[in-house]
Design a protein around this motif. Structure first.
Motif, PDB file in Angstrom:
ATOM      1  N   PHE A  99      50.160  57.211  50.769  1.00  0.00           N
ATOM      2  CA  PHE A  99      49.390  56.141  51.514  1.00  0.00           C
ATOM      3  C   PHE A  99      48.228  55.731  50.500  1.00  0.00           C
ATOM      4  CE2 PHE A  99      50.498  58.577  55.376  1.00  0.00           C
ATOM      5  CZ  PHE A  99      51.592  57.963  55.538  1.00  0.00           C
ATOM      6  N   SER A 100      47.711  56.553  49.433  1.00  0.00           N
ATOM      7  CA  SER A 100      46.869  56.259  48.556  1.00  0.00           C
ATOM      8  C   SER A 100      47.494  55.270  47.457  1.00  0.00           C
ATOM      9  CB  SER A 100      46.455  57.305  47.589  1.00  0.00           C
ATOM     10  OG  SER A 100      45.639  58.657  48.498  1.00  0.00           O
ATOM     11  N   LEU A 101      48.856  55.542  47.257  1.00  0.00           N
ATOM     12  CA  LEU A 101      49.364  54.523  46.447  1.00  0.00           C
ATOM     13  C   LEU A 101      49.425  53.168  47.009  1.00  0.00           C
ATOM     14  CD1 LEU A 101      51.280  53.726  43.803  1.00  0.00           C
ATOM     15  CD2 LEU A 101      53.202  54.740  45.182  1.00  0.00           C
ATOM     16  N   ILE A 102      50.019  53.102  48.291  1.00  0.00           N
ATOM     17  CA  ILE A 102      50.172  51.929  48.967  1.00  0.00           C
ATOM     18  C   ILE A 102      48.771  51.088  49.234  1.00  0.00           C
ATOM     19  CG2 ILE A 102      50.741  50.924  51.209  1.00  0.00           C
ATOM     20  CD1 ILE A 102      52.905  52.881  51.700  1.00  0.00           C
ATOM     21  N   LYS A 103      47.767  51.718  49.344  1.00  0.00           N
ATOM     22  CA  LYS A 103      46.640  51.344  49.419  1.00  0.00           C
ATOM     23  C   LYS A 103      45.868  50.455  48.154  1.00  0.00           C
ATOM     24  CE  LYS A 103      44.099  53.534  53.156  1.00  0.00           C
ATOM     25  NZ  LYS A 103      43.281  52.517  53.536  1.00  0.00           N
ATOM     26  N   ARG A 104      46.050  51.135  47.048  1.00  0.00           N
ATOM     27  CA  ARG A 104      46.085  50.754  45.613  1.00  0.00           C
ATOM     28  C   ARG A 104      46.878  49.442  45.326  1.00  0.00           C
ATOM     29  NH1 ARG A 104      46.053  56.209  44.400  1.00  0.00           N
ATOM     30  NH2 ARG A 104      47.880  55.779  43.073  1.00  0.00           N
ATOM     31  N   ARG A 105      48.105  49.663  45.527  1.00  0.00           N
ATOM     32  CA  ARG A 105      49.048  48.549  45.102  1.00  0.00           C
ATOM     33  C   ARG A 105      49.133  47.498  46.300  1.00  0.00           C
ATOM     34  NH1 ARG A 105      54.951  50.565  43.030  1.00  0.00           N
ATOM     35  NH2 ARG A 105      53.588  51.858  41.640  1.00  0.00           N
ATOM     36  N   TYR A 106      48.932  47.665  47.376  1.00  0.00           N
ATOM     37  CA  TYR A 106      49.034  46.576  48.208  1.00  0.00           C
ATOM     38  C   TYR A 106      47.905  46.763  49.380  1.00  0.00           C
ATOM     39  CZ  TYR A 106      53.810  47.652  46.929  1.00  0.00           C
ATOM     40  OH  TYR A 106      54.862  48.130  46.238  1.00  0.00           O
ATOM     41  N   PRO A 107      46.569  46.400  48.673  1.00  0.00           N
ATOM     42  CA  PRO A 107      45.270  46.549  49.462  1.00  0.00           C
ATOM     43  C   PRO A 107      45.296  45.579  50.650  1.00  0.00           C
ATOM     44  CG  PRO A 107      45.044  45.270  47.358  1.00  0.00           C
ATOM     45  CD  PRO A 107      46.519  45.771  47.287  1.00  0.00           C
ATOM     46  N   ALA A 108      45.950  44.547  51.080  1.00  0.00           N
ATOM     47  CA  ALA A 108      45.979  43.835  52.043  1.00  0.00           C
ATOM     48  C   ALA A 108      46.704  44.260  53.286  1.00  0.00           C
ATOM     49  CB  ALA A 108      46.349  42.372  51.727  1.00  0.00           C
ATOM     50  N   ILE A 109      47.668  44.952  53.003  1.00  0.00           N
ATOM     51  CA  ILE A 109      48.530  45.797  53.960  1.00  0.00           C
ATOM     52  C   ILE A 109      47.785  46.926  54.893  1.00  0.00           C
ATOM     53  CG2 ILE A 109      50.522  47.055  54.626  1.00  0.00           C
ATOM     54  CD1 ILE A 109      51.844  45.704  52.461  1.00  0.00           C
ATOM     55  N   LYS A 110      47.400  46.993  56.054  1.00  0.00           N
ATOM     56  CA  LYS A 110      47.016  47.776  56.809  1.00  0.00           C
ATOM     57  C   LYS A 110      47.979  48.735  57.495  1.00  0.00           C
ATOM     58  CE  LYS A 110      43.281  44.971  57.190  1.00  0.00           C
ATOM     59  NZ  LYS A 110      42.903  44.611  58.468  1.00  0.00           N
ATOM     60  N   ILE A 111      47.577  50.052  57.640  1.00  0.00           N
ATOM     61  CA  ILE A 111      48.414  51.029  57.784  1.00  0.00           C
ATOM     62  C   ILE A 111      48.280  51.736  59.069  1.00  0.00           C
ATOM     63  CG2 ILE A 111      49.233  53.325  56.967  1.00  0.00           C
ATOM     64  CD1 ILE A 111      48.547  52.352  53.976  1.00  0.00           C
ATOM     65  N   VAL A 112      49.251  52.148  59.926  1.00  0.00           N
ATOM     66  CA  VAL A 112      49.358  52.877  60.934  1.00  0.00           C
ATOM     67  C   VAL A 112      50.021  54.199  60.799  1.00  0.00           C
ATOM     68  CG1 VAL A 112      49.687  53.256  63.415  1.00  0.00           C
ATOM     69  CG2 VAL A 112      48.885  51.123  62.477  1.00  0.00           C
ATOM     70  N   VAL A 113      49.397  55.304  60.896  1.00  0.00           N
ATOM     71  CA  VAL A 113      50.237  56.499  60.584  1.00  0.00           C
ATOM     72  C   VAL A 113      50.848  57.314  61.740  1.00  0.00           C
ATOM     73  CG1 VAL A 113      50.059  58.830  59.695  1.00  0.00           C
ATOM     74  CG2 VAL A 113      48.927  56.895  58.406  1.00  0.00           C
ATOM     75  N   LEU A 114      52.045  57.584  61.827  1.00  0.00           N
ATOM     76  CA  LEU A 114      52.846  58.170  62.948  1.00  0.00           C
ATOM     77  C   LEU A 114      53.052  59.718  62.177  1.00  0.00           C
ATOM     78  CD1 LEU A 114      54.172  57.753  65.532  1.00  0.00           C
ATOM     79  CD2 LEU A 114      56.422  57.280  64.359  1.00  0.00           C
ATOM     80  N   THR A 115      52.563  60.570  62.905  1.00  0.00           N
ATOM     81  CA  THR A 115      53.009  61.738  62.590  1.00  0.00           C
ATOM     82  C   THR A 115      53.058  62.894  63.697  1.00  0.00           C
ATOM     83  OG1 THR A 115      52.007  63.916  61.316  1.00  0.00           O
ATOM     84  CG2 THR A 115      50.311  62.576  62.714  1.00  0.00           C
TER      85      THR A 115
END
Length: 239
Positions: A82-98
């Motif tokens: 998720f850290s990688l995604i936030k850095r590489r694709y900052p415009a994309i919002k994340i919902v985590v399913l766990t």
């Protein structure tokens, strides 16, 4: 305006979602849920981090709904992914399913800026308001996650505090917990033995962990490595 124009306009304003989960049944079930919602457009699915990063690179989307633990894939999973995604694709919002109910995991996600988290033990319908909430910059916790969030002492530092692991530290912990030695990790990652030892020590310090057995336990509980992955990686390291 014609009926077809109405349909085109709804599609234009639909939230574009990518779904990632390593369980085919979950992918199928959630895809079915999203198909019933006109404001959500599922634009792709992935089963591991390799597929996910490729999809994020090639496909425009607004929201990523991703499982926390997806051990397979070259980019890892959990906080590091998720850290990688936030850095590489900052415009994309994340919902985590766990499926994890460990407060350290939830604390780490929240301190990473993940504002929408849904437990797999709650009804799948919670993903729909979570997607809408994250898209509008809001916050959403499913009931199980909300109980955990309420129980966390946010003033306590230690495991899962704001000093979350860097991507490299998380990678070292994951490989160490999978059964590789410091020398083998250094060779695998093309780093020096001293660098790997320092990153491992720094990770343990951030997590408030003193014993290696507790580092193994942390990795298992936080989805950095699974028991099957530990067996597989340990076997390959001795071949």
């Amino acid at each position: 305006m014609s009926y077809l124009d109405d349909i085109d306009n709804m599609d234009a304003f639909a939230i574009r979602v990518i779904l990632a989960d390593d369980h085919p049944v979950m992918l199928s079930g959630i895809s079915h849920e999203f198909a019933e919602v006109k404001t959500i457009q599922l634009v792709g699915t992935a089963r591991n981090s390799t597929e996910l990063i490729a999809l994020l690179t090639s496909t425009q989307c607004d929201v990523l709904v991703s499982d926390y633990a997806m051990p397979a894939g070259e980019y890892g999973d959990g906080i590091a992914l998720f850290s990688l995604i936030k850095r590489r694709y900052p415009a994309i919002k994340i919902v985590v399913l766990t499926m994890l109910d460990n407060p350290a995991v939830i604390r780490a996600l929240v301190t990473q800026g993940v504002t929408c988290i849904v437990s797999k033990s709650d009804a799948g319908t919670h993903l729909i308001p979570a997607v809408h909430a994250v898209h509008s910059g809001g916050k959403y916790y499913s009931p199980t996650i909300n109980q955990i969030v309420q129980s966390i002492d946010w003033n306590r530092r230690g495991r899962g505090s704001s000093d979350v692991l860097s991507q490299r530290e998380s990678e070292v912990v994951r490989l160490f917990a999978s059964g590789l030695t410091v020398n083998e990790i250094a060779e695998k990652l093309s780093r020096s033995k001293k660098t790997i030892s320092t990153q491992k020590s720094k990770a343990m310090e951030k997590l408030g962990i003193e014993r290696e057995v507790d580092l193994f336990r942390y990795a298992m509980e936080n989805g950095l490595v699974t028991s099957s992955q530990k067996t597989s990686d340990s076997s390959s390291s001795t071949e």
